[in-house]
Write an enzyme that holds these catalytic residues in place. Structure first.
Site, PDB file in Angstrom:
ATOM      1  CG  ASP A 110      42.476  38.962  35.540  1.00 11.78           C
ATOM      2  OD1 ASP A 110      43.537  38.748  36.157  1.00 11.78           O
ATOM      3  OD2 ASP A 110      41.629  39.783  35.934  1.00 11.78           O
ATOM      4  NE  ARG A 140      47.118  37.015  41.496  1.00 13.68           N
ATOM      5  CZ  ARG A 140      46.900  38.263  41.043  1.00 13.68           C
ATOM      6  NH1 ARG A 140      46.108  38.480  40.009  1.00 13.68           N
ATOM      7  NH2 ARG A 140      47.469  39.292  41.609  1.00 13.68           N
ATOM      8  CB  SER A 189      45.713  40.728  36.941  1.00  8.17           C
ATOM      9  OG  SER A 189      44.409  41.060  37.298  1.00  8.17           O
ATOM     10  CE  LYS A 246      41.578  42.945  35.265  1.00  6.04           C
ATOM     11  NZ  LYS A 246      41.350  42.669  36.678  1.00  6.04           N
TER      12      LYS A 246
HETATM   13  N1  URA Z   1      43.509  44.500  40.403  1.00  7.31           N
HETATM   14  C1  URA Z   1      43.445  43.622  39.383  1.00  7.31           C
HETATM   15  O1  URA Z   1      42.677  43.805  38.445  1.00  7.31           O
HETATM   16  N2  URA Z   1      44.255  42.541  39.424  1.00  7.31           N
HETATM   17  C2  URA Z   1      45.115  42.303  40.419  1.00  7.31           C
HETATM   18  O2  URA Z   1      45.828  41.311  40.386  1.00  7.31           O
HETATM   19  C3  URA Z   1      45.165  43.217  41.478  1.00  7.31           C
HETATM   20  C4  URA Z   1      44.341  44.314  41.439  1.00  7.31           C
END
Ligand code: URA
Length: 424
Positions: free
Chosen positions: A161, A168, A183, A187
């Site tokens: 990520d 991104r 994403s 986590k």
């Molecule tokens: N926060 C994140 O952790 N990931 C994203 O893609 C957008 C906001």
């Protein structure tokens, strides 16, 4: 497997297979799929989407790129909260000690701010001596002893990520709901919590500007939680107006302490208690009223221990800005609009936020809101205070606020804070 075939497949509107997803996420993390190929795939996903099965698999592949944390038995249920980010969103600061004071353990692995939204770690680093980086053992010990930890994510958590998010960010592909949802959830699932409450913000100061988009994001994340056996609930909450009356690192810590001492702005208290109720429900803790625990000062005691356990001095004075200016009402009337995005950008320009990951933030910079939306104001009355150590930044902050602070002749009110709840 070839990256170009995977890109073709999504570009032409097909479903990605489990094998394609596992391979492309792992190969990009290893460096065998080039950034430009992953960026092309991210754009194809943004344009053509992914179904629930693809999103669940993508999330799993990102979890599998790193380590799933385990804190052992800390003697209480683990429950966490994630906010999609907003202006003046200091809720983690009172919420983590409050939920710990009510009997759960809160492992809140947090990030730093980027752009107009603040980061929880930046806020806590305004406290003299406080340390963000802990080892997994230190986190487990603190969870068992204090019940609440707010610290930096470990580098081993979903490394796929980290790499993809950076890509991104520079390729116009952040706004894909499948990519945002996977994403965030990769986590949180890798963090090893038993329950998760999502605060999905809606409005000008949020990622999601409309209730429809916010609801779609919330439903996608709740579905990912269910697919991975993580009990997940989402609240949709207003972010068209900043939360509370303080925006900026030390200013927000001071406001959080007011809330922990039983005072503070009503909206911050309302959201803190609402999220605590959801977290306690997921943790299976009944018969405890978080509003009473907050008012009693018990949450403040946990806050003092939580800060001290990470080297911070909870009684040390917080830094103050060398330069403070007021923004005054141009005419008399009702304060009809205090736009969250405008205030967030003003705080950022004053030094509270960063434009690039490497930038430092000013602990004392930010904006204090002196008047609530809906209040009557007189011409010349101070509405906002602009705090900074770099006075040359004030003109940029005032420019950001132009159009964001509106006085009208009509009655006005803050939009309701709690908009909806999404449950599995
Ligand atoms: N926060 C994140 O952790 N990931 C994203 O893609 C957008 C906001």
């Amino acid at each position: 497997m070839h990256a170009v075939e995977v890109i073709h497949s999504k570009r032409d509107g097909h479903r990605l297979t489990d094998e394609q997803i596992d391979w492309v996420v792992a190969a990009h993390t290893r460096g065998d799929v080039a950034d430009e190929q992953m960026a092309a795939l991210a754009m194809a996903i943004l344009l053509n989407g992914m179904d629930a099965g693809e999103i669940a698999r993508w999330t799993q592949a990102m979890i599998d790129s790193g380590e799933v944390l385990s804190f052992g038995d800390v003697g209480r249920p683990l429950v966490d909260k994630h906010s999609t980010g907003g202006v003046g969103d200091k809720i983690t600061l009172p919420l983590a000690p409050l939920v710990a004071a009510c009997g759960a353990a809160v492992p809140q692995l947090s990030g730093r701010g980027l752009g107009h939204t603040g980061g929880t770690l930046d806020k806590l680093e305004a406290i003299p001596g406080w340390r963000a980086c802990l080892t997994q053992e230190e986190i487990a010990t603190q969870l068992a002893d204090v019940g609440a930890v707010v610290c930096a994510t470990t580098p081993t958590l979903a490394p796929a990520d980290r790499k993809l998010y950076a890509l991104r960010d520079v390729t116009g592909t952040v706004e894909s709901i499948p990519l945002i949802a996977s994403s965030i959830m990769s986590k949180k699932i890798a963090e090893g919590t038993d329950g998760l409450v999502l605060d999905v913000k809606v409005g000008s100061g949020a990622f999601m500007k409309t209730p429809e988009r916010a609801r779609e994001l919330a439903e996608t994340m709740v579905a990912i939680g269910s697919a991975h056996g993580l009990a997940t609930t989402a609240l949709l909450t207003d972010m068209s107006v900043p939360l509370g009356r303080a925006v900026g690192n030390a200013l927000e810590v001071a406001e959080a302490v007011e809330v922990l001492r039983g005072g503070g702005p009503a909206d911050v208290v309302e959201l803190t208690v609402a999220l605590a109720r959801e977290m306690l429900a997921l943790a299976g803790i009944t018969g405890v009223d978080p509003a009473q625990v907050l008012a009693s000062g018990q949450a403040y005691e946990v806050w003092e221990r939580m800060i001290a356990a990470q080297g911070g001095d909870p009684s040390a004075p917080l830094p103050t800005a060398s330069h403070v200016e007021e923004l005054v009402a141009e005419r008399s009337g009702v304060l009809a609009r205090l736009d969250a995005y405008a205030v967030g950008v003003a705080g950022w320009r004053l030094g509270a936020g960063r434009a690039r990951k490497e930038d430092a933030v000013q602990a004392a910079a930010g904006v204090r809101l002196l008047v609530d939306v809906g209040a009557e104001v007189e011409a010349g009355q101070p509405l906002l205070e602009l705090h900074t150590d770099t006075p040359q930044a004030v003109d940029g902050a005032r420019a950001a606020l132009a159009g964001g602070v509106v006085i009208s002749d009509e009655p006005a009110a803050r939009p309701p804070l709690l908009m909806d709840a999404i449950r599995p």
